[in-house]
Design a protein around this motif. Sequence first.
Motif, mmCIF file in Angstrom:
data_model
loop_
_atom_site.group_PDB
_atom_site.id
_atom_site.type_symbol
_atom_site.label_atom_id
_atom_site.label_comp_id
_atom_site.label_asym_id
_atom_site.label_seq_id
_atom_site.Cartn_x
_atom_site.Cartn_y
_atom_site.Cartn_z
ATOM 1 N N ASP A 1 24.698 41.936 36.035
ATOM 2 C CA ASP A 1 23.574 41.009 36.074
ATOM 3 C C ASP A 1 24.098 39.639 36.471
ATOM 4 O OD1 ASP A 1 24.954 40.231 33.853
ATOM 5 O OD2 ASP A 1 23.407 40.769 32.402
ATOM 6 N N GLU A 2 23.313 38.564 36.217
ATOM 7 C CA GLU A 2 23.736 37.231 36.609
ATOM 8 C C GLU A 2 25.030 36.808 35.917
ATOM 9 O OE1 GLU A 2 19.361 37.437 37.402
ATOM 10 O OE2 GLU A 2 20.718 38.115 35.841
ATOM 11 N N VAL A 3 25.162 37.174 34.635
ATOM 12 C CA VAL A 3 26.391 36.830 33.919
ATOM 13 C C VAL A 3 27.577 37.602 34.491
ATOM 14 C CG1 VAL A 3 27.509 36.793 31.660
ATOM 15 C CG2 VAL A 3 25.080 36.289 31.840
ATOM 16 N N GLY A 4 27.340 38.856 34.860
ATOM 17 C CA GLY A 4 28.402 39.623 35.498
ATOM 18 C C GLY A 4 28.817 39.033 36.834
ATOM 19 N N GLU A 5 27.836 38.535 37.615
ATOM 20 C CA GLU A 5 28.166 37.875 38.878
ATOM 21 C C GLU A 5 28.969 36.601 38.638
ATOM 22 O OE1 GLU A 5 24.515 37.224 40.856
ATOM 23 O OE2 GLU A 5 24.065 39.349 41.175
ATOM 24 N N LEU A 6 28.603 35.852 37.593
ATOM 25 C CA LEU A 6 29.356 34.643 37.258
ATOM 26 C C LEU A 6 30.787 35.001 36.850
ATOM 27 C CD1 LEU A 6 29.521 31.604 36.731
ATOM 28 C CD2 LEU A 6 28.570 32.023 34.456
ATOM 29 N N ALA A 7 30.942 36.054 36.045
ATOM 30 C CA ALA A 7 32.287 36.480 35.639
ATOM 31 C C ALA A 7 33.108 36.906 36.851
ATOM 32 C CB ALA A 7 32.183 37.624 34.630
ATOM 33 N N LEU A 8 32.472 37.604 37.793
ATOM 34 C CA LEU A 8 33.187 38.025 39.001
ATOM 35 C C LEU A 8 33.602 36.814 39.829
ATOM 36 C CD1 LEU A 8 34.123 40.406 40.735
ATOM 37 C CD2 LEU A 8 31.873 40.388 41.842
ATOM 38 N N ALA A 9 32.714 35.817 39.952
ATOM 39 C CA ALA A 9 33.061 34.606 40.697
ATOM 40 C C ALA A 9 34.203 33.851 40.019
ATOM 41 C CB ALA A 9 31.828 33.700 40.814
ATOM 42 N N LEU A 10 34.200 33.814 38.678
ATOM 43 C CA LEU A 10 35.297 33.169 37.947
ATOM 44 C C LEU A 10 36.612 33.920 38.150
ATOM 45 C CD1 LEU A 10 33.543 32.209 34.588
ATOM 46 C CD2 LEU A 10 34.336 30.655 36.365
ATOM 47 N N ASP A 11 36.544 35.237 38.205
ATOM 48 C CA ASP A 11 37.764 36.023 38.479
ATOM 49 C C ASP A 11 38.322 35.708 39.861
ATOM 50 O OD1 ASP A 11 37.748 37.246 36.020
ATOM 51 O OD2 ASP A 11 36.667 39.026 36.702
ATOM 52 N N GLU A 12 37.435 35.631 40.846
ATOM 53 C CA GLU A 12 37.892 35.312 42.201
ATOM 54 C C GLU A 12 38.494 33.911 42.260
ATOM 55 O OE1 GLU A 12 34.465 35.855 44.589
ATOM 56 O OE2 GLU A 12 34.520 38.061 44.509
ATOM 57 N N TYR A 13 37.825 32.960 41.598
ATOM 58 C CA TYR A 13 38.358 31.592 41.577
ATOM 59 C C TYR A 13 39.701 31.534 40.859
ATOM 60 C CZ TYR A 13 38.722 26.623 40.510
ATOM 61 O OH TYR A 13 39.173 25.339 40.388
ATOM 62 N N SER A 14 39.823 32.282 39.760
ATOM 63 C CA SER A 14 41.085 32.301 39.029
ATOM 64 C C SER A 14 42.206 32.888 39.878
ATOM 65 C CB SER A 14 40.916 33.106 37.735
ATOM 66 O OG SER A 14 42.134 33.238 37.045
ATOM 67 N N ARG B 1 42.405 32.852 43.184
ATOM 68 C CA ARG B 1 42.779 31.878 44.215
ATOM 69 C C ARG B 1 43.591 30.737 43.618
ATOM 70 N NH1 ARG B 1 37.293 32.429 45.720
ATOM 71 N NH2 ARG B 1 36.883 30.324 44.927
ATOM 72 N N LEU B 2 43.180 30.275 42.438
ATOM 73 C CA LEU B 2 43.902 29.178 41.796
ATOM 74 C C LEU B 2 45.310 29.608 41.397
ATOM 75 C CD1 LEU B 2 43.658 26.272 40.799
ATOM 76 C CD2 LEU B 2 42.864 27.163 38.604
ATOM 77 N N THR B 3 45.438 30.826 40.874
ATOM 78 C CA THR B 3 46.757 31.323 40.502
ATOM 79 C C THR B 3 47.667 31.440 41.713
ATOM 80 O OG1 THR B 3 45.792 32.553 38.653
ATOM 81 C CG2 THR B 3 47.987 33.217 39.380
ATOM 82 N N ALA B 4 47.100 31.944 42.816
ATOM 83 C CA ALA B 4 47.903 32.067 44.034
ATOM 84 C C ALA B 4 48.321 30.693 44.553
ATOM 85 C CB ALA B 4 47.113 32.821 45.104
ATOM 86 N N MET B 5 47.405 29.717 44.483
ATOM 87 C CA MET B 5 47.735 28.373 44.951
ATOM 88 C C MET B 5 48.819 27.739 44.084
ATOM 89 S SD MET B 5 45.178 25.135 45.527
ATOM 90 C CE MET B 5 44.808 25.047 43.761
ATOM 91 N N VAL B 6 48.720 27.919 42.758
ATOM 92 C CA VAL B 6 49.738 27.372 41.855
ATOM 93 C C VAL B 6 51.082 28.042 42.106
ATOM 94 C CG1 VAL B 6 50.423 27.181 39.438
ATOM 95 C CG2 VAL B 6 48.071 26.691 40.099
#
Length: 427
Positions: A193-206, A208-213
């Motif tokens: 649902d919407e919360v699941g989509e938000l969790a998926l977007a946070l995973d993708e952002y995490s 990318r951020l981990t790879a950048m760090v």
Amino acid sequence: MRSRRKLRFRLVVSFALFGFGLSALFAVASLDIRTRVENQLITSSLQDEVDHLNTQVLEHPDRAPAFDIVKAASWSDRTIYKAPLTWQNLDTGVHDVYEAGPDGRQRHYKLAVRRKDGIISFLQYDVSRDELGKRQLLLAVIGAVFLFGLLSLALGLWLSRKVLKPVTQLAERLRHFRKNGKAEPLAPHFADDEVGELALALDEYSNRLTAMVERDREFNSDVSHELRTPLAVIASTTELLQGSPDLTDKLRERLKRIERASRQATEMIEALLLLSRAERRGPTRGETTEVAKVASDVIESQRPQMRDKPLEVELVVHSSLSVNAPASVLSVALTNLIGNAIKYTLEGTVTVLVEKDRIDVMDTGPGIKPEDAERLFQRGVRGEGAGGSGAGLGLAIVRRLCELYGWDVSMRPRADTNGAIASIVFQ
């Protein structure tokens, strides 16, 4: 991943059911209250009327009984004077009349009047009981509204907790990750649902951020290795060359300048790496750094800038001061402050003053404006008279280093003469 209805759909359905249920309950309650009040009023009115009728028959069996709820009377034009005074001049129609009742209390009546062919008829109806019923109904409805308001609050709290539970769980998992210092996938723990989509977007952002760090960490490590190696070669080579017996004084002085420059570059690299990692590192083996000694070394390294300038640099030590920080960090900070003072001062004196908890760098240059003092520590901002040299990063680096170690750095104009004062207060 579990499949559920969309959060928006659940919110719409929940509030629709809530509104429908609440409206239905209120309608049922209103009808029940109205029925109860009407039954109570009718029963009370009939009971009072039949008691009054029974009393009249017992007291005066030879008279026709009179009724309190409804009364009727007729007179002609000649006998209208027998009617109550307030009735005699009323026209045909229904009128509101307020008179004293049998109990002596003021009561409200509806009086119907019909004038036709010389006959005047009156029909009186007591509406005081209806008004009492209205008041009782109003009080009952107000009580019902208050009760249903409390019920709505309770149901709203329950529904909000039920519907927003996934959002709360997502926030708790994020806080848990922050405490543990490691990130785990969030999306598998939530519905589609919407919360699941938000969790998926946070995973993708995490990710990318981990790879950048990680890339930044590898870059810093590579830069540190690739720059330190040639600097170490330069330092060792100059040390060997200075040991040669056939060097002239002029060459020996130049080798010392190369040695100082390589040492400053090494210190700057170490300080910048600390800033890039936001890592505070103290001196090795619990040692402290003597501020006066570092200041003296920095002054010697900056003397080449004073050539062809009627300028003197003096170090005044009023108190011994040591700090719990690497000498390289303190050296980078003082190099920028003392170097700026020498660069902007065309003639006069630059005084480095060491107190018990601070170090001040005072010059006799053009000075600064009070409103520009804080702005000079921003990236890319240079003081007046800087010309085309420098990128305006030195003081910004000093500010970041001081923030990393909890020091307070500032600049202000001198009050006694032209010039500026740069200060570092060690806390």
